[in-house]
Design an enzyme around this catalytic site. Structure first.
Site, PDB file in Angstrom:
ATOM      1  N   CYS A  97       0.804  -1.210   0.000  1.00  0.00           N
ATOM      2  CA  CYS A  97       0.000   0.000   0.000  1.00  0.00           C
ATOM      3  C   CYS A  97       0.845   1.272   0.000  1.00  0.00           C
ATOM      4  O   CYS A  97       0.307   2.381  -0.046  1.00  0.00           O
ATOM      5  CB  CYS A  97      -0.966   0.008   1.181  1.00  0.00           C
ATOM      6  SG  CYS A  97      -0.167  -0.246   2.777  1.00  0.00           S
ATOM      7  N   HIS A 204      22.181  -8.548 -21.898  1.00  0.00           N
ATOM      8  CA  HIS A 204      20.816  -8.910 -21.504  1.00  0.00           C
ATOM      9  C   HIS A 204      20.407 -10.193 -22.219  1.00  0.00           C
ATOM     10  O   HIS A 204      19.965 -11.148 -21.599  1.00  0.00           O
ATOM     11  CB  HIS A 204      19.871  -7.764 -21.851  1.00  0.00           C
ATOM     12  CG  HIS A 204      18.460  -7.984 -21.402  1.00  0.00           C
ATOM     13  ND1 HIS A 204      18.121  -8.173 -20.083  1.00  0.00           N
ATOM     14  CD2 HIS A 204      17.295  -8.034 -22.096  1.00  0.00           C
ATOM     15  CE1 HIS A 204      16.808  -8.334 -19.971  1.00  0.00           C
ATOM     16  NE2 HIS A 204      16.284  -8.267 -21.186  1.00  0.00           N
ATOM     17  N   HIS A 240      16.434 -17.415 -18.105  1.00  0.00           N
ATOM     18  CA  HIS A 240      15.975 -16.056 -17.817  1.00  0.00           C
ATOM     19  C   HIS A 240      15.245 -16.058 -16.486  1.00  0.00           C
ATOM     20  O   HIS A 240      14.194 -16.671 -16.345  1.00  0.00           O
ATOM     21  CB  HIS A 240      15.051 -15.600 -18.943  1.00  0.00           C
ATOM     22  CG  HIS A 240      14.729 -14.141 -18.899  1.00  0.00           C
ATOM     23  ND1 HIS A 240      15.075 -13.319 -17.854  1.00  0.00           N
ATOM     24  CD2 HIS A 240      14.087 -13.335 -19.789  1.00  0.00           C
ATOM     25  CE1 HIS A 240      14.659 -12.089 -18.092  1.00  0.00           C
ATOM     26  NE2 HIS A 240      14.066 -12.079 -19.268  1.00  0.00           N
TER      27      HIS A 240
END
Length: 279
Positions: A97, A204, A240
């Site tokens: 929250c 990546h 990954h």
């Protein structure tokens, strides 16, 4: 799209209209300095739940977009694309929250810092997607002098970094790797390191047809044919890890610096022709 994404796209556009940032004004902005930071406590739970139910029948029944439509970061990414390649920082925060509060604080810090800166597995040619992996990586970061004073075991020093966003397509990078190249440019500038002094890159490289090539093109664009540069992908060995990918790959990069050993790229039997021709 999942409902959480529809909510933020609608609210995001309404915020821009209320702030007077209409299309004409947006067109005059330097979009490489405009970011989008929107968080979500859970992300696309409806899409995720539907994917799980489909998987009970067959993996062929799963929505191929279930991952990008469910992850919390894709909301801000979609808004950036919809607004026309907002290329500044783009990420999501998920802190229950307190998510909205963290987003507001981080956005303010980005603006403050920008003012401060201006003042001074199968990875061959026939690959068809990434292999999902599992794992976690955690790094302890500390101010350098503070670490020295307490006699900490220091592995590496962080010199600089950058956030950018292609804001082009949900899964495909911007043509010729322009978004990646922009990030490299900012990293080199922020760290004060010349491109000639970079000798290792942990890519990546998610084993997608478009993504890997665009990343390679960006690296060649910046670093050319540097015989001292070593590039590898940890994903070729462990798959990954999605949310954990970046942290684990930084750990791998730290180990390269510590040991001088660079791990191989496995399952690379048939490289892309564009890569082979330039080697």
């Amino acid at each position: 799209m999942d409902r959480f994404m529809l909510y933020l796209l609608t609210a995001g556009k309404k915020a821009l209209v209320d702030g007077g940032l209409l299309e004409e004004v947006l067109g005059q902005l330097d979009k490489t300095r405009c970011g989008v930071l929107i968080g979500s406590a859970m992300g696309g739970m409806k899409v995720f739940n539907d994917a799980i139910e489909a998987l009970r029948v067959s993996y062929k029944k799963m929505n191929p977009f279930c991952v990008p439509l469910a992850t919390t970061n894709m909301g801000s990414a979609m808004l950036a694309m919809d607004l026309g390649r907002m290329g500044g920082p783009n990420y999501s925060i998920s802190t229950a929250c307190a998510t909205g509060n963290f987003c507001i604080l981080n956005a303010a810090n980005h603006i403050i810092n920008s003012f401060a800166l201006t003042s001074s597995n199968g990875v061959s040619q026939d690959r068809d997607g990434f292999v999902m992996g599992k794992g976690a990586g955690v790094l302890l970061s500390e101010e350098l002098q503070h670490a020295k004073q307490r006699g900490a075991n220091i592995y590496v020093e962080f010199l600089g970094g950058s956030f950018t966003c292609d804001a082009y397509h949900m899964t495909e990078p911007y043509p010729e790797g322009a978004g990646i190249a922009l990030c490299i440019e900012k990293v080199l500038s922020d760290s004060g390191i010349s491109k000639e002094n970079v000798n290792y890159i942990n890519a990546h490289a998610t084993s997608t047809l478009a993504g890997d090539v665009k990343e390679y093109e960006a690296l060649v664009r910046w670093f050319g044919q540097n015989p001292e540069l070593r590039v590898n992908s940890t994903k070729s060995m462990i798959g990954h890890l999605l949310g954990a990918a970046g942290a684990v790959e930084v750990v791998a990069a730290v180990q390269v610096i510590r040991t001088g050993w660079v791990h191989p790229n496995i399952n690379l039997e048939n490289p892309d022709e564009c890569v082979v021709c330039s080697l």
